[in-house]
Scaffold this active site. Structure first.
Site, PDB file in Angstrom:
ATOM      1  N   ASP A 430       0.830  -1.209   0.000  1.00  0.00           N
ATOM      2  CA  ASP A 430       0.000   0.000   0.000  1.00  0.00           C
ATOM      3  C   ASP A 430       0.864   1.259   0.000  1.00  0.00           C
ATOM      4  O   ASP A 430       2.069   1.206   0.312  1.00  0.00           O
ATOM      5  CB  ASP A 430      -0.903  -0.026   1.249  1.00  0.00           C
ATOM      6  CG  ASP A 430      -2.245   0.636   1.010  1.00  0.00           C
ATOM      7  OD1 ASP A 430      -2.348   1.497   0.127  1.00  0.00           O
ATOM      8  OD2 ASP A 430      -3.208   0.285   1.739  1.00  0.00           O
ATOM      9  N   ASP A 487     -10.819   2.036  -3.444  1.00  0.00           N
ATOM     10  CA  ASP A 487     -11.345   1.735  -2.107  1.00  0.00           C
ATOM     11  C   ASP A 487     -12.870   1.746  -2.112  1.00  0.00           C
ATOM     12  O   ASP A 487     -13.484   1.502  -1.071  1.00  0.00           O
ATOM     13  CB  ASP A 487     -10.836   2.756  -1.084  1.00  0.00           C
ATOM     14  CG  ASP A 487      -9.476   2.357  -0.511  1.00  0.00           C
ATOM     15  OD1 ASP A 487      -9.014   1.241  -0.804  1.00  0.00           O
ATOM     16  OD2 ASP A 487      -8.891   3.168   0.225  1.00  0.00           O
TER      17      ASP A 487
HETATM   18  C1  GLA Z   1      -5.774   1.901   2.262  1.00  0.00           C
HETATM   19  C2  GLA Z   1      -6.159   0.789   1.329  1.00  0.00           C
HETATM   20  C3  GLA Z   1      -7.196  -0.086   1.964  1.00  0.00           C
HETATM   21  C4  GLA Z   1      -6.654  -0.648   3.261  1.00  0.00           C
HETATM   22  C5  GLA Z   1      -6.205   0.481   4.159  1.00  0.00           C
HETATM   23  C6  GLA Z   1      -5.491  -0.033   5.373  1.00  0.00           C
HETATM   24  O1  GLA Z   1      -6.829   2.773   2.449  1.00  0.00           O
HETATM   25  O2  GLA Z   1      -6.594   1.292   0.106  1.00  0.00           O
HETATM   26  O3  GLA Z   1      -7.582  -1.122   1.097  1.00  0.00           O
HETATM   27  O4  GLA Z   1      -5.587  -1.516   2.983  1.00  0.00           O
HETATM   28  O5  GLA Z   1      -5.316   1.369   3.485  1.00  0.00           O
HETATM   29  O6  GLA Z   1      -5.082   0.979   6.227  1.00  0.00           O
END
Ligand code: GLA
Length: 680
Positions: A430, A487
């Site tokens: 990420d 997301d």
């Molecule tokens: C980001 C990612 C999510 C998740 C969160 C975890 O927002 O896009 O899918 O992994 O971080 O903190």
């Protein structure tokens, strides 16, 4: 004039020079092998009139300010405090698999490389080197926009709403995108296209350009005073922060076609798919627990969730954020990549054993490039943070300086230790905050770290996430076999995002999950049929707490997942062809690589504009072959809303399916029709 040409089945690019910097003299439909290039160029050259210089300044591959070029130059650099305006001389060309055009100026060398790729694409790049250090502000390659292409479509977006096409007419002045957030960006995926008037998904002429770099690009489309238009692509301006003696652009990929946006999208899907790192086959159904538990890691609860996910059909279980340091919320612990013994007292052993016993593989989340101030890492190495101390924080976190070898070594050791200690074969990587300033060295650093980890752990697969789809480009996609596209698990949003992302992304690389019933990023509650079939259009997964599902919801999801598994062998290796629909509806067809099977997903997002929707016209079929079509998901609608395809199988030739199409039943909004087909 000396000319060279790069030919693919879809396009011809003619480059030429009269002894100075080379230019692109033609970019368009394929030319015959014996085309007279000098006559072509002469025939297309405009005349001089009042208000112009006595000759037209060349729109060269690196437009030069010193030659009175009236637009933005392609190279902006400084040496000893003075602007660099080299007098480039063409030195020679090497033509093997690729064409390299060599140019020199006192103390400087410039190499432009062009090559035909597979799937009808062409790749271009440029490399600049210097005897003495120089400061580079900007280096870009420029092409003339084919004069009859009148519209530019860029991809805009934001968190939870990536890949939104924005179209503007090219008239006067310039359009500039300078992606300065340190990643390819939600708001700036490095992909765009130019179209002739009237181009749709399936008809009309278009070209597309992609910049294969994860650190942010600069795009300029500029109409010059006399009417020519240039398009430039390079790294975002100012991202080479240190003086140096060697600089390069990433590769720019060019596509061209006459059959609408599909003819510039399918080649990118294929080229991306061919270059993905190895991934487990068949692609496993994914479960990610983020939206089920967030930072709450309770072994008993995780075991229950794993059991339910496996029963629905999941084959991979990914433990997201919250497993390390003392990460109970997003204010701490990034950088401390050590298992939290409060949450996982025996390490990952019991959870991995459980996941394996359920027939699933185990994956883990990292956010390697980041650090919280509240972390052991930041307390020990405050100097590893990138950017000024008073910078604005993002999600309470700071960016590590990935250009430092000691930072790369630390991250390699920590991540490697976890991957060695536990049976983990998947990492979700990420990147949740912007860099404090653009810095190409960060992108090189993350590529190097990923490459080192991939070499040390060849069985591990990597997924690219950056708050969803903030880092999606051909650069990261040679290292990560999957992207977390957004997301947003809201099926209506997701349908649009993934539909438009098919301009670049093949189905197999595009993660799509069924989220919680009440969507966490929109609050919307949508029917499970729509949610499940939306995820089934790409690399399918789940992200809700499966304990929330009703019996009906679980049955629908299990049925659709079983369909996905039975068909993934060909859908994940096939192409996505977008179909033309009226506003408020979206449809696409996935076609097997050998053309023998297809599936159509026709989603009704808003209320239909007409009472009867126009027939759905297919594309890319063999006109003389016959196809048998069968509806496997009937969209909810008026009880009397039958058409031939709802009454039974339809057998029709490809020509008819493409020319007239198939009437779909009038459908309620927020529904999807699914039709399977086979070539007879
Ligand atoms: C980001 C990612 C999510 C998740 C969160 C975890 O927002 O896009 O899918 O992994 O971080 O903190």
């Amino acid at each position: 004039m000396t000319f060279w040409r790069i030919d693919t089945p879809a396009q011809t690019l003619v480059l030429g020079t009269d002894g100075g910097m080379a230019s692109c003299h033609y970019w368009g439909a394929p030319l015959p092998a014996d085309a007279d290039l000098a006559a072509l160029v002469a025939a297309g050259t405009g005349g001089i009139t009042g208000g112009m210089l006595d000759a037209l300044p060349p729109l060269s591959l690196i437009p030069e300010a010193r030659r009175s070029f009236p637009g933005q130059p392609g190279l902006v650099a400084y040496q000893d405090g003075a602007p660099l305006e080299p007098e480039w001389r063409f030195e020679g060309a090497d033509q093997g698999e690729a064409l390299t055009l060599r140019h020199t100026a006192p103390g400087l060398r410039l190499e432009i490389t062009a090559r035909a790729m597979d799937h009808g694409l062409i790749a271009l790049s440029v490399r600049l080197s210097s005897d003495a250090a120089l400061t580079l502000h900007h280096l870009a390659l420029a092409l003339p926009v084919p004069p009859h292409l009148s519209h530019l479509t860029e991809l805009a977006g934001r968190w939870t709403r990536e890949f939104q096409p924005v179209t503007s007419a090219l008239d006067h002045g310039a359009r500039l995108r300078d992606a300065r957030t340190g990643r390819s960006g939600h708001e700036h995926p490095p992909h765009l296209w130019l179209t002739a008037p009237g181009t749709t998904n399936t008809t009309g002429e278009a070209v597309a350009l992609h910049y294969g770099w994860s650190g942010g690009h600069r795009m300029l489309v500029e109409t010059l005073p006399e009417g020519r238009r240039q398009i430039q692509l390079g790294h975002c301006a100012g991202s080479e922060r240190a003086p140096g003696t060697a600089f390069a652009t990433a590769e720019i990929w060019l596509a061209r076609g006459d059959q609408g946006l599909n003819s510039i999208s399918v080649p990118f899907q294929r080229a991306i798919r061919d270059r993905l790192p190895p991934a487990r086959q068949p692609r496993p159904v994914h479960y990610n627990g983020w939206e089920a538990i967030y930072f709450r890691h309770d072994p008993a609860e995780l075991a229950q969730i794993a059991e339910r996910a496996a029963a629905l059909g999941a084959e991979r279980f990914v433990l997201d954020d919250g497993w390390f340091g003392r990460r109970d919320d997003d204010t701490s612990s990034l950088g401390d990549w050590v298992i939290d013994p409060r949450k996982h007292p025996q390490g990952f052993g019991p959870l991995i054993d459980k996941v394996h016993a359920l027939g699933m593989r185990f994956g883990l989340w990292f956010e390697p490039e980041m650090v919280n101030e509240n972390s052991d890492l930041c307390r020990a190495h405050p100097d590893w943070v990138l950017g000024p101390a008073d910078q604005i924080r993002g999600r309470n976190q700071l960016h590590l300086d990935l250009s430092r070898q000691d930072v790369g070594d630390y991250l390699f050791d920590r991540i490697s230790a976890i991957l060695t200690a536990w049976d983990i074969d998947y990492v979700k990587w990420d990147h949740n905050r912007l860099t404090p300033w653009p810095d190409a060295a960060q992108t090189r650093g993350v590529y190097a770290l990923l490459d080192r980890l991939r070499a040390a752990h060849p069985a591990v697969e990597w997924e690219s996430c950056a708050s969803g789809g903030g880092r999606i480009d051909a650069g990261i996609l040679t290292r990560c076999a999957r992207v977390w596209l957004s997301d947003s698990n809201d099926a209506l949003e997701r349908l649009r995002i993934q539909h438009h992302a098919a301009c670049l992304l093949p189905a197999c690389a595009t993660g799509s999950h069924v989220g919680p019933r009440a969507c966490h990023t929109s609050g919307r509650i949508l029917p499970m049929t729509l949610r499940a079939w939306t995820a089934a259009q790409r690399h399918m997964g789940f992200e809700m707490d499966p304990r929330e599902l009703t019996g009906d919801e679980a049955a629908t999801l299990t049925r659709v997942t079983a369909w996905w598994k039975a068909n993934r062998g060909w859908t994940q290796a096939g192409d996505i062809w977008r179909l033309d629909r009226p506003d408020g509806a979206l449809a696409e067809m996935q076609l097997a690589a050998d053309g023998s099977r297809l599936v159509i997903f026709a989603a009704q997002i808003e209320t239909q504009t007409a009472l009867q929707p126009p027939p759905l016209r297919l594309t890319a079929l063999d006109p003389s072959a016959r196809y048998r079509l069968r509806m496997i998901e009937r969209p909810c609608g008026h009880p009397a809303s039958a058409t031939a395809i709802t009454r039974g199988e339809v057998v029709l030739d490809g020509a008819s399916l493409m020319a007239q199409g198939l009437a779909l039943p009038p459908a309620f909004p927020q529904t999807v029709a699914v039709i399977e087909g086979e070539r007879l």
